[in-house]
Design a protein around this motif. Structure first.
Motif, PDB file in Angstrom:
ATOM      1  N   SER A 163       0.808  -1.230   0.000  1.00 30.39           N
ATOM      2  CA  SER A 163       0.000   0.000   0.000  1.00 30.39           C
ATOM      3  C   SER A 163       0.839   1.277   0.000  1.00 30.39           C
ATOM      4  O   SER A 163       0.557   2.201  -0.779  1.00 30.39           O
ATOM      5  CB  SER A 163      -0.966   0.001   1.185  1.00 30.39           C
ATOM      6  N   PRO A 164       1.864   1.390   0.861  1.00 29.39           N
ATOM      7  CA  PRO A 164       2.618   2.659   0.889  1.00 29.39           C
ATOM      8  C   PRO A 164       3.214   3.034  -0.459  1.00 29.39           C
ATOM      9  O   PRO A 164       3.123   4.191  -0.889  1.00 29.39           O
ATOM     10  CB  PRO A 164       3.707   2.391   1.939  1.00 29.39           C
ATOM     11  N   ILE A 165       3.810   2.065  -1.175  1.00 26.12           N
ATOM     12  CA  ILE A 165       4.451   2.413  -2.451  1.00 26.12           C
ATOM     13  C   ILE A 165       3.409   2.753  -3.521  1.00 26.12           C
ATOM     14  O   ILE A 165       3.701   3.502  -4.461  1.00 26.12           O
ATOM     15  CB  ILE A 165       5.383   1.287  -2.942  1.00 26.12           C
ATOM     16  N   LYS A 166       2.210   2.219  -3.373  1.00 26.40           N
ATOM     17  CA  LYS A 166       1.160   2.553  -4.334  1.00 26.40           C
ATOM     18  C   LYS A 166       0.595   3.939  -4.064  1.00 26.40           C
ATOM     19  O   LYS A 166       0.088   4.611  -4.966  1.00 26.40           O
ATOM     20  CB  LYS A 166       0.046   1.497  -4.290  1.00 26.40           C
ATOM     21  N   VAL A 167       0.677   4.351  -2.819  1.00 26.20           N
ATOM     22  CA  VAL A 167       0.200   5.687  -2.452  1.00 26.20           C
ATOM     23  C   VAL A 167       1.235   6.760  -2.785  1.00 26.20           C
ATOM     24  O   VAL A 167       0.898   7.838  -3.295  1.00 26.20           O
ATOM     25  CB  VAL A 167      -0.156   5.741  -0.948  1.00 26.20           C
ATOM     26  N   ASN A 168       2.516   6.460  -2.525  1.00 25.08           N
ATOM     27  CA  ASN A 168       3.537   7.496  -2.732  1.00 25.08           C
ATOM     28  C   ASN A 168       4.126   7.512  -4.142  1.00 25.08           C
ATOM     29  O   ASN A 168       5.010   8.304  -4.439  1.00 25.08           O
ATOM     30  CB  ASN A 168       4.656   7.366  -1.684  1.00 25.08           C
ATOM     31  N   GLY A 169       3.657   6.605  -5.004  1.00 25.92           N
ATOM     32  CA  GLY A 169       4.096   6.622  -6.393  1.00 25.92           C
ATOM     33  C   GLY A 169       5.349   5.830  -6.683  1.00 25.92           C
ATOM     34  O   GLY A 169       5.823   5.818  -7.825  1.00 25.92           O
ATOM     35  N   LYS A 170       5.892   5.141  -5.671  1.00 29.90           N
ATOM     36  CA  LYS A 170       7.114   4.368  -5.901  1.00 29.90           C
ATOM     37  C   LYS A 170       6.842   3.000  -6.515  1.00 29.90           C
ATOM     38  O   LYS A 170       7.763   2.348  -7.011  1.00 29.90           O
ATOM     39  CB  LYS A 170       7.875   4.194  -4.585  1.00 29.90           C
ATOM     40  N   ALA A 171       5.613   2.559  -6.479  1.00 27.48           N
ATOM     41  CA  ALA A 171       5.280   1.239  -7.026  1.00 27.48           C
ATOM     42  C   ALA A 171       5.566   1.210  -8.521  1.00 27.48           C
ATOM     43  O   ALA A 171       5.233   2.137  -9.254  1.00 27.48           O
ATOM     44  CB  ALA A 171       3.812   0.921  -6.759  1.00 27.48           C
ATOM     45  N   GLN A 172       6.159   0.130  -8.977  1.00 22.16           N
ATOM     46  CA  GLN A 172       6.472  -0.036 -10.387  1.00 22.16           C
ATOM     47  C   GLN A 172       5.567  -1.104 -10.993  1.00 22.16           C
ATOM     48  O   GLN A 172       5.787  -2.302 -10.813  1.00 22.16           O
ATOM     49  CB  GLN A 172       7.942  -0.424 -10.563  1.00 22.16           C
ATOM     50  N   PHE A 173       4.535  -0.646 -11.676  1.00 21.01           N
ATOM     51  CA  PHE A 173       3.710  -1.554 -12.455  1.00 21.01           C
ATOM     52  C   PHE A 173       4.392  -1.774 -13.805  1.00 21.01           C
ATOM     53  O   PHE A 173       5.255  -1.005 -14.223  1.00 21.01           O
ATOM     54  CB  PHE A 173       2.314  -0.960 -12.652  1.00 21.01           C
TER      55      PHE A 173
END
Length: 725
Positions: A200-210
């Motif tokens: 959840s945190p990386i998806k909220v802060n934009g760090k998640a890499q899809f």
């Protein structure tokens, strides 16, 4: 297994059994030498030279929670907090990371991630703990039985040190065949509702890499012009106008003639250039039917004798029992094609390394499929193919197809280049909705006989559906005696103890490309079973909950289904809706889990209805991550109800008529005012949770609408008399 067994011998045995636990493999797969400060203590536990701990997650993350769930199991058994452990997705290696429910195939699906991995990951964490403790005991000269690991510290015998200090020493010990697992009384993470998702945190802060976020240096973007109807092939094309688009590179016919691939410097240029192509298609082998023709074929099949006797019942005797009953309740149902429509459209990126390796970057649901396909396409051994699994923005089954469709497209597009530049294949949402894979159309015809007291004396059930599995590599496994179980699951194999039941099946001609869709056959079988149980209860003059419980008087299976039914009724205030409101209820078992739902609605058929609340009860065995379970039930309810409300895929001369969310509308947040989920406390092994919330949602809504004197037997509801305010 003992510590005297050679490491070589253990590795060899692990490769041929389902133990999958070995000592000291580095992240690169080579045996870690003594003294190394960076090692994998099992294929599922990695500790780097800085003491950072990672769970190696073999099931990909599309929003359903394995990055949290499987990491929780490692953390619990190892003895670290969720803040002290990260996760990485496993490489494509079925020898180590196979879904053991799928044989030797590595993949995510069927709500199997936790059920498949619960003991495997706990044992991996426990083995890592024991190996680290043995290393600490050896270094300190104390009894290993006096030591434990808590919050990342090896403690006991008056000593304490970070577990990272003992990684190199731990690599000298072999794992145990039966490591001590922590007792439930010791659990701090498993079952804790305060445990939050790791992603959840990386998806909220934009760090998640899809996968869609990946942009490799010097990459090209590829988009494919496909025929209006599935099955068309390219005769010729003209790219004269496309050449005027800034960023256009080239266009070529795919080697299988299924489309024309456009290469460009960026996505927008690829879209524009593709739109400028002039393509001549040969449509002689393409789908040409309309939705009405498909519907007529299914309904005609229902009015004939079934091809297969699924449950080996005496069909003539069942028919006679129904015909001679005091009351007969009957209904015919029809379910249209449905698209998956994930939020992230399909995409993947392929490149070749300087060493000649082919690397696929993908939100990859089933790595074994494209891995095997790439070996054939590129003529390379397995070790020269690498799959980098990334986050995926939803799937609902779409990212795992029997023919690895979009990954193969990317490979074919790449192989036609000089391979000096990576190629990123991108589908638009229109591409996926109009040219993707669909939940098959299906129909049911049911006749139930009741005696004078309202008890069922016969249940005659005929399913006509388009087979998902026939004609695919999974046919040998999934089709037995001609019966595709995915067409009828959730009917005769459900926990209801229905006397004198006959279940027949007829296959009808496939339409376009078919695929499993969230909860597969349960999407329509649960609807029919639960609507028919409601209709029978009404004919018998009985409360729908009490009527269902009459047929759930057996052992554990029936008791668990009855348990969620009672809990949902209690928590949903069954029989006492808010003034002016009405309720419906449904209960279903799928993927080993039991879910009951009460839907309460307000309004009327003239002015429109509104879904005020859905109350769900779920028994999925041990609730590893209650927060994830609630999220999955909420998502499953929304997915099931949203599609039943207003969605369908329709064909005109074989071409899909829907394009995007304006005409294939997903559930809106305003469509359901509240969802409340209650989890049954259980000591049973964990079962599926990604899909079981979907099947009972639509019939519970339908049964509520029936209280307004409209029994919806054909979907979507908005096309069959229902207006949602």
């Amino acid at each position: 297994m003992t510590t005297t067994m050679s490491r070589r011998g253990f590795l060899k045995s692990a490769a041929t059994t389902t133990a999958f636990l070995y000592v000291g493999a580095s992240a690169q797969g080579a045996a870690a030498a003594a003294g190394s400060a960076d090692a994998m203590l099992t294929p599922f536990v990695k500790i780097d030279s800085d003491g950072n701990i990672f769970a190696i997650v073999k099931h990909f993350e599309k929003g359903q929670g394995p990055a949290t769930g499987l990491t929780s199991l490692i953390a619990e058994e190892l003895g670290v907090t969720m803040d002290q452990i990260g996760y990485e997705f496993a490489p494509s290696n079925p020898a180590l990371y196979a879904n053991t429910f799928f044989g030797g195939f590595q993949g995510t699906g069927g709500s199997t991630a936790m059920a498949n991995s619960f003991m495997q990951y706990r044992q991996a964490g426990a083995n890592a703990r024991e190996m680290l403790i043995k290393a600490a005991a050896a270094e300190w000269g104390v009894d290993a039985g006096a030591l434990d690991i808590q919050e990342g510290m090896v403690t006991g015998a008056g000593k304490s040190a970070p577990l990272g200090d003992f990684v190199a020493g731990a690599a000298e010990f072999a794992p145990s065949e039966n490591p001590r697992l922590r007792e439930p009384s010791e659990w701090k993470i498993i079952g804790n509702p305060a445990t939050r998702r790791k992603d959840s945190p990386i998806k909220v802060n934009g760090k998640a890499q899809f996968a869609m976020d990946l942009h490799l240096p010097n990459q090209m973007v590829a988009m494919i012009a496909r025929p209006e109807s599935r099955g068309g092939v390219v005769v010729s094309f003209d790219d004269t106008d496309a050449q005027t688009i800034k960023g256009f590179i080239m266009a070529q016919t795919l080697p299988n003639n299924a489309g024309v691939v456009v290469y460009a410097e960026d996505t927008w240029a690829a879209i524009q250039a593709r739109d400028m192509l002039s393509v001549e298609w040969d449509m002689s082998g393409a789908e040409a039917r309309s939705s009405q023709e498909i519907r007529d074929e299914i309904l005609t099949a229902l009015n004939a004798a079934p091809t297969y006797n699924v449950n080996k019942a005496d069909q003539a005797a069942v028919k006679a029992a129904v015909d001679g009953a005091a009351q007969v309740v009957e209904k015919t149902f029809y379910f249209p094609l449905l698209a998956h429509a994930p939020m992230e459209p399909l995409n993947c990126t392929i490149e070749q390394t300087a060493e000649g390796k082919i690397v696929l970057h993908d939100g990859c649901q089933a790595p074994t499929g494209p891995h095997m396909a790439y070996q054939q396409i590129f003529g390379l051994p397995a070790e020269m193919i690498e799959i980098n699994t990334m986050l995926a923005g939803g799937s609902f089954g779409r990212r795992a197809t029997p023919d690895a469709d979009y990954q193969v497209e990317a490979a074919l597009a790449f192989i036609m280049t000089d391979r000096s530049r990576p190629v990123k294949l991108v589908w638009t949402r229109e591409d996926d909705i109009r040219g993707g894979y669909y939940r098959p159309a299906a129909g049911h015809k049911v006749r139930i006989g009741l005696d004078e007291s309202g008890k069922i004396v016969g249940w005659d059930h005929h399913v006509a559906a388009q087979s998902i599995m026939k004609g695919t590599p999974f046919e040998a496994m999934a089709v037995q005696e001609g019966i595709d179980h995915s067409s009828v699951e959730g009917t005769a194999d459900g926990p209801y103890m229905i006397p004198s039941m006959s279940l027949g099946l007829t296959d009808t001609q496939k339409a376009t490309s078919l695929l499993w869709w969230r909860s597969v056959g349960h999407t329509h079988t649960a609807y029919v079973m639960e609507v028919m149980m409601d209709m029978a209860a009404k004919a018998a003059g009985k409360d729908p909950v009490a009527f269902r419980l009459e047929y759930l008087q057996g052992e554990k299976d029936q008791a668990r289904k009855a348990g969620v039914l009672k809990l949902a009724a209690e928590k949903g205030n069954w029989g006492n809706p808010a003034p002016g409101n009405v309720q419906g209820i449904a209960v279903h078992k799928s993927f080993g889990s039991y879910v009951a739902e009460v839907v309460e609605i307000s309004g009327n058929l003239d002015d429109g209805i509104r879904i005020e609340k859905v109350t769900a009860a779920v028994d999925c065995g041990i609730a590893v991550n209650p927060d994830v379970i609630k999220a999955q039930i909420e998502g499953g309810i929304g997915y099931g109800i949203g599609h039943a409300m207003r969605d369908q895929i329709t064909l005109a001369d074989g071409a899909v008529e829907q394009y995007n969310f304006p005409d294939y509308e997903p559930l809106r947040i305003s469509d359901i005012q509240a969802i409340e989920t209650h989890i049954v406390a259980s000591t049973e092994a964990p079962t599926g949770i990604g899909e079981p919330g979907t099947p009972p949602s639509a019939p519970a809504l339908a049964n509520a609408i029936a209280q307004l004197d409209l029994r919806v037997a054909e979907l979507p509801m908005t096309e069959n008399g229902v207006y949602f305010a």
